[in-house]
Design a protein around this motif. Structure first.
Motif, PDB file in Angstrom:
ATOM      1  N   MET B 273       0.811  -1.219   0.000  1.00  0.00           N
ATOM      2  CA  MET B 273       0.000   0.000   0.000  1.00  0.00           C
ATOM      3  C   MET B 273       0.838   1.260   0.000  1.00  0.00           C
ATOM      4  O   MET B 273       0.336   2.329  -0.326  1.00  0.00           O
ATOM      5  N   ALA B 274       2.098   1.130   0.468  1.00  0.00           N
ATOM      6  CA  ALA B 274       3.029   2.265   0.472  1.00  0.00           C
ATOM      7  C   ALA B 274       2.437   3.501   1.130  1.00  0.00           C
ATOM      8  O   ALA B 274       2.475   4.600   0.587  1.00  0.00           O
ATOM      9  N   GLY B 275       1.842   3.320   2.291  1.00  0.00           N
ATOM     10  CA  GLY B 275       1.350   4.480   3.036  1.00  0.00           C
ATOM     11  C   GLY B 275      -0.149   4.480   3.211  1.00  0.00           C
ATOM     12  O   GLY B 275      -0.850   3.560   2.751  1.00  0.00           O
ATOM     13  N   GLY B 276      -0.651   5.487   3.952  1.00  0.00           N
ATOM     14  CA  GLY B 276      -2.082   5.604   4.169  1.00  0.00           C
ATOM     15  C   GLY B 276      -2.516   4.956   5.467  1.00  0.00           C
ATOM     16  O   GLY B 276      -1.753   4.269   6.134  1.00  0.00           O
ATOM     17  N   ALA B 277      -3.797   5.187   5.825  1.00  0.00           N
ATOM     18  CA  ALA B 277      -4.331   4.714   7.103  1.00  0.00           C
ATOM     19  C   ALA B 277      -4.316   3.186   7.186  1.00  0.00           C
ATOM     20  O   ALA B 277      -3.997   2.602   8.213  1.00  0.00           O
ATOM     21  N   MET B 278      -4.665   2.551   6.067  1.00  0.00           N
ATOM     22  CA  MET B 278      -4.724   1.092   6.058  1.00  0.00           C
ATOM     23  C   MET B 278      -3.341   0.486   6.329  1.00  0.00           C
ATOM     24  O   MET B 278      -3.215  -0.503   7.065  1.00  0.00           O
ATOM     25  N   ALA B 279      -2.314   1.104   5.765  1.00  0.00           N
ATOM     26  CA  ALA B 279      -0.941   0.626   5.988  1.00  0.00           C
ATOM     27  C   ALA B 279      -0.591   0.720   7.467  1.00  0.00           C
ATOM     28  O   ALA B 279       0.038  -0.169   8.038  1.00  0.00           O
ATOM     29  N   THR B 280      -1.048   1.813   8.104  1.00  0.00           N
ATOM     30  CA  THR B 280      -0.776   1.977   9.535  1.00  0.00           C
ATOM     31  C   THR B 280      -1.472   0.885  10.338  1.00  0.00           C
ATOM     32  O   THR B 280      -0.886   0.288  11.252  1.00  0.00           O
ATOM     33  N   ILE B 281      -2.730   0.622   9.987  1.00  0.00           N
ATOM     34  CA  ILE B 281      -3.471  -0.410  10.726  1.00  0.00           C
ATOM     35  C   ILE B 281      -2.804  -1.771  10.550  1.00  0.00           C
ATOM     36  O   ILE B 281      -2.621  -2.524  11.509  1.00  0.00           O
ATOM     37  N   LEU B 282      -2.397  -2.085   9.333  1.00  0.00           N
ATOM     38  CA  LEU B 282      -1.719  -3.369   9.086  1.00  0.00           C
ATOM     39  C   LEU B 282      -0.400  -3.446   9.855  1.00  0.00           C
ATOM     40  O   LEU B 282      -0.064  -4.493  10.422  1.00  0.00           O
ATOM     41  N   SER B 283       0.339  -2.326   9.914  1.00  0.00           N
ATOM     42  CA  SER B 283       1.605  -2.326  10.645  1.00  0.00           C
ATOM     43  C   SER B 283       1.354  -2.549  12.131  1.00  0.00           C
ATOM     44  O   SER B 283       2.136  -3.210  12.822  1.00  0.00           O
ATOM     45  N   LEU B 284       0.227  -1.975  12.631  1.00  0.00           N
ATOM     46  CA  LEU B 284      -0.122  -2.157  14.033  1.00  0.00           C
ATOM     47  C   LEU B 284      -0.430  -3.630  14.309  1.00  0.00           C
ATOM     48  O   LEU B 284       0.029  -4.200  15.307  1.00  0.00           O
ATOM     49  N   LEU B 285      -1.207  -4.214  13.390  1.00  0.00           N
ATOM     50  CA  LEU B 285      -1.526  -5.647  13.542  1.00  0.00           C
ATOM     51  C   LEU B 285      -0.247  -6.481  13.523  1.00  0.00           C
ATOM     52  O   LEU B 285      -0.090  -7.405  14.316  1.00  0.00           O
ATOM     53  N   ALA B 286       0.655  -6.122  12.611  1.00  0.00           N
ATOM     54  CA  ALA B 286       1.920  -6.859  12.507  1.00  0.00           C
ATOM     55  C   ALA B 286       2.654  -6.808  13.836  1.00  0.00           C
ATOM     56  O   ALA B 286       3.148  -7.825  14.335  1.00  0.00           O
ATOM     57  N   TRP B 287       2.698  -5.604  14.438  1.00  0.00           N
ATOM     58  CA  TRP B 287       3.430  -5.463  15.696  1.00  0.00           C
ATOM     59  C   TRP B 287       2.751  -6.260  16.819  1.00  0.00           C
ATOM     60  O   TRP B 287       3.414  -6.975  17.573  1.00  0.00           O
ATOM     61  N   LEU B 288       1.398  -6.146  16.915  1.00  0.00           N
ATOM     62  CA  LEU B 288       0.690  -6.859  17.990  1.00  0.00           C
ATOM     63  C   LEU B 288       0.929  -8.359  17.895  1.00  0.00           C
ATOM     64  O   LEU B 288       1.229  -9.025  18.886  1.00  0.00           O
ATOM     65  N   ALA B 289       0.790  -8.893  16.671  1.00  0.00           N
ATOM     66  CA  ALA B 289       0.972 -10.336  16.477  1.00  0.00           C
ATOM     67  C   ALA B 289       2.400 -10.735  16.819  1.00  0.00           C
ATOM     68  O   ALA B 289       2.642 -11.702  17.549  1.00  0.00           O
ATOM     69  N   CYS B 290       3.344  -9.958  16.308  1.00  0.00           N
ATOM     70  CA  CYS B 290       4.765 -10.271  16.494  1.00  0.00           C
ATOM     71  C   CYS B 290       5.115 -10.281  17.975  1.00  0.00           C
ATOM     72  O   CYS B 290       5.777 -11.196  18.474  1.00  0.00           O
ATOM     73  N   GLN B 291       4.619  -9.271  18.710  1.00  0.00           N
ATOM     74  CA  GLN B 291       4.939  -9.169  20.133  1.00  0.00           C
ATOM     75  C   GLN B 291       4.396 -10.385  20.897  1.00  0.00           C
ATOM     76  O   GLN B 291       5.080 -10.955  21.739  1.00  0.00           O
ATOM     77  N   THR B 292       3.160 -10.773  20.582  1.00  0.00           N
ATOM     78  CA  THR B 292       2.575 -11.939  21.251  1.00  0.00           C
ATOM     79  C   THR B 292       3.357 -13.201  20.890  1.00  0.00           C
ATOM     80  O   THR B 292       3.629 -14.040  21.742  1.00  0.00           O
TER      81      THR B 292
END
Ligand code: SF4
Ligand code: SF4
Ligand code: SF4
Lengths: 253, 318
Positions: B273-292
């Motif tokens: 997506m190279a940016g935008g709100a959706m990219a931020t949400i996906l990055s957040l999901l990536a971090w949450l999953a990764c941390q768990t």
């Protein structure tokens, strides 16, 4: 300093004879008794009179059973305590210098005044010889009764570790395993004393003497390979009986 | 081994913090790190917060936290002591790097020099942590190179995932894509390292047995018939902790899924997506999953590891 000394003047330690030990736990009890009042006091007990009693012990007695290919078994009682290793990993991992090996006699001790209770030394010991005291927040371990063996207030023959003085079977010996002429070294040589888990590279000072080989089927067991029959309940003759017994026998028969 | 919560939090949090520092230094050196103050404050602030929180929590499980400073004295022999020393020394170049970057000398050579030294010290600190475990002969599951590789890869991987999220939040789309690419590469590397670690556990021969632990192996099979005590003791609680095999398998799958697969998919999506709100949400999901996933991995790292002392309590081979 938790680097190990190059050499120690003596290698004080124990020799445990697995052929003699009857697993009575007396050594463990007297260990607790002495050390609960000595250098490492108290050896805290948690829930001592409750459902799950638990606490710090320096000596614990396990019982193992061996079974060979022919199905013959042996029961071996196995006391387990600190082996005062020459290459003691519990000492080198300690970050504070609380864990150390004495240069004069090789005894491995914990300085409870500087121990931070990180427990790493107990992870490094293969033999489970270190126990953490939850109340004191420090690590504790067998001191080889350092406050008993040099205690000049005690009679000479009492200056041995508590477990050794108490063993009713004479399964435990104490001495300098670094001196090949000592009684304990001679005992180890004569009986093929060995190290526990030599592959862990700890070079234990304490040695264990193996159970003597059992001669199965000779005398100990009956024709069928099982334990010998019980004696018959009634004797067939009065041979060897006393005068009164023979007289009563004559009247009754 | 007993998985202490403070130790799991410590190694994952400070691992992530050091990982962030490594990539901040690398991006600064490449001239890609944004120079605005709010971003600097958040990125460096978060990295320091993770490192400090981790180090503090590691003192919670001590019996005497007030004596923790004594742990700095035995660096000649003890990896735990070396870790403490490395962690404290690392603060010097890392602090100067952050200060220089955010104040006087944005992209000057001095800032970069501190950054590079700080990154090296960060990796060194992670290495010393891994060696605390990898040096213990008593726990064969830890005493191997894969333990070290796991710590060295997972920290920077976690840091990269966090930074990718920060770039998305701040809208630095250009550097975000670079960070995402780095994170993706490390996620792939991470899953390979973990798979090889588990393979190592499966194929390596036992080091010690009930036979060598008692010295009775020559008499045949050695089995415990009576334990010294009826209830648990310290040894069994600390060293005897184990999980059922079926749970281990399930938890490994959770680790792989959350720690690696989900972040790869979501971060990959965000990258496209190279940016935008959706990219931020996906990055957040990536971090949450990764941390768990990483927390599960660290829990398993302890819970799966068998200590040789269990040989005295009924275990046959370790
Ligand atoms: S038996 Fe354990 S506690 Fe005792 S010296 Fe050896 S490694 Fe250290
Ligand atoms: S628990 Fe005490 S003696 Fe053991 S390694 Fe830590 S500081 Fe040293
Ligand atoms: S006191 Fe002697 S016989 Fe009893 S368990 Fe201890 S070593 Fe064995």
């Amino acid at each position: 300093m938790t680097s190990l000394p190059e050499t120690t003047a003596k290698k004080l330690g124990l020799v445990v004879d697995l052929d003699i030990c009857v697993g009575c736990h007396a050594c463990a009890v007297n260990c607790k008794e002495w050390n609960a009042a000595g250098k490492s006091a108290p050896l805290t007990d948690y829930d001592p009179y409750g459902k799950k009693p638990d606490g710090v012990w320096f000596n614990r007695i396990h019982t193992f059973e061996t079974t060979d290919d022919a199905g013959q078994g042996q029961t071996v009682h196995f006391p387990r305590s600190c082996l005062h290793c020459e290459d003691a990993p519990c000492v080198t991992v300690c970050p504070t210098g609380a864990s150390y090996k004495r240069t004069e006699d090789g005894i491995v001790l914990v300085n409870e005044d500087i121990c931070i209770g990180c427990k790493l030394c107990s992870w490094a010991c293969p033999y489970g010889a270190r126990e953490y005291d939850e109340h004191a927040g420090v690590m504790k371990k067998c001191t080889l009764c350092v406050d008993k063996i040099y205690n000049t207030n005690l009679p000479e023959e009492s200056r041995v570790p508590a477990c050794v003085s108490t063993c009713p079977a004479g399964a435990r010996s104490f001495g300098d395993l670094g001196d090949p002429q000592s009684e304990v070294s001679k005992l180890v040589a004569a009986r093929g004393g060995y190290d526990l888990m030599p592959e862990q590279g700890t070079k234990p000072v304490n040695k264990y003497l193996p159970p003597r080989p059992k001669e199965h089927h000779k005398g100990q067991r009956g024709e069928d390979g099982k334990a010998p029959r019980m004696l018959a309940h009634a004797d067939a003759s009065t041979d060897g009986a006393g005068l009164i017994a023979r007289w009563v026998d004559k009247i009754l028969s | 081994m007993h998985p202490a919560r403070s130790v799991i939090f410590f190694t994952t949090a400070s691992g992530a913090g050091y990982g962030m520092m490594v990539w901040l230094a690398v991006l600064a050196t490449l001239g890609l790190l944004p120079t605005d103050l709010p971003f600097g404050l958040v990125a460096f602030g978060l990295a320091f917060a993770l490192i400090v929180a981790g180090l503090l929590s590691s003192t919670f499980h001590l019996g005497h936290p007030e004596r923790a400073w004594r742990a700095l004295s035995q660096w000649r022999s003890s990896w735990l002591s070396r870790e403490g020393v490395a962690a404290i020394l690392a603060f010097v170049p890392l602090g100067l790097f952050a200060l220089c970057w955010m104040s006087l000398d944005r992209q000057g050579d001095v800032a970069l020099l501190f950054g590079i030294v700080g990154a090296a010290m960060s990796l060194l600190t992670i290495f010393t942590t891994s060696m605390i475990y990898a040096s213990l002969r008593t726990i064969p599951a830890w005493r191997n190179g894969w333990t070290v590789a796991g710590y060295l890869v997972l920290g920077p991987m976690n840091g990269a995932v966090i930074l990718a999220l920060l770039f998305a939040v701040f809208g630095y789309d250009g550097v975000m894509v670079t960070m995402q690419a780095i994170a993706l590469a490390l996620l792939v590397l991470g899953v390979v390292v973990k798979a090889l670690y588990w393979r190592h556990l499966r194929v390596s021969a036992p080091v010690s047995t009930a036979g060598t632990a008692t010295g009775l192996g020559h008499l045949g099979k050695v089995e415990l018939t009576a334990s010294p005590h009826d209830s648990d003791n310290y040894l069994l609680r600390e060293m005897g902790f184990r999980i059922a095999r079926k749970h281990a398998q399930k938890l490994r799958r959770i680790t792989i899924l959350l720690g690696f697969v989900v972040p790869i998919l979501t971060l990959g999506g965000a990258m496209l997506m190279a940016g935008g709100a959706m990219a931020t949400i996906l990055s957040l999901l990536a971090w949450l999953a990764c941390q768990t996933g990483i927390a599960t991995e660290r829990w398993l790292f302890f819970a799966e590891a068998k200590h040789v002392v269990t040989l005295y309590y009924g275990e046959q081979a370790v």
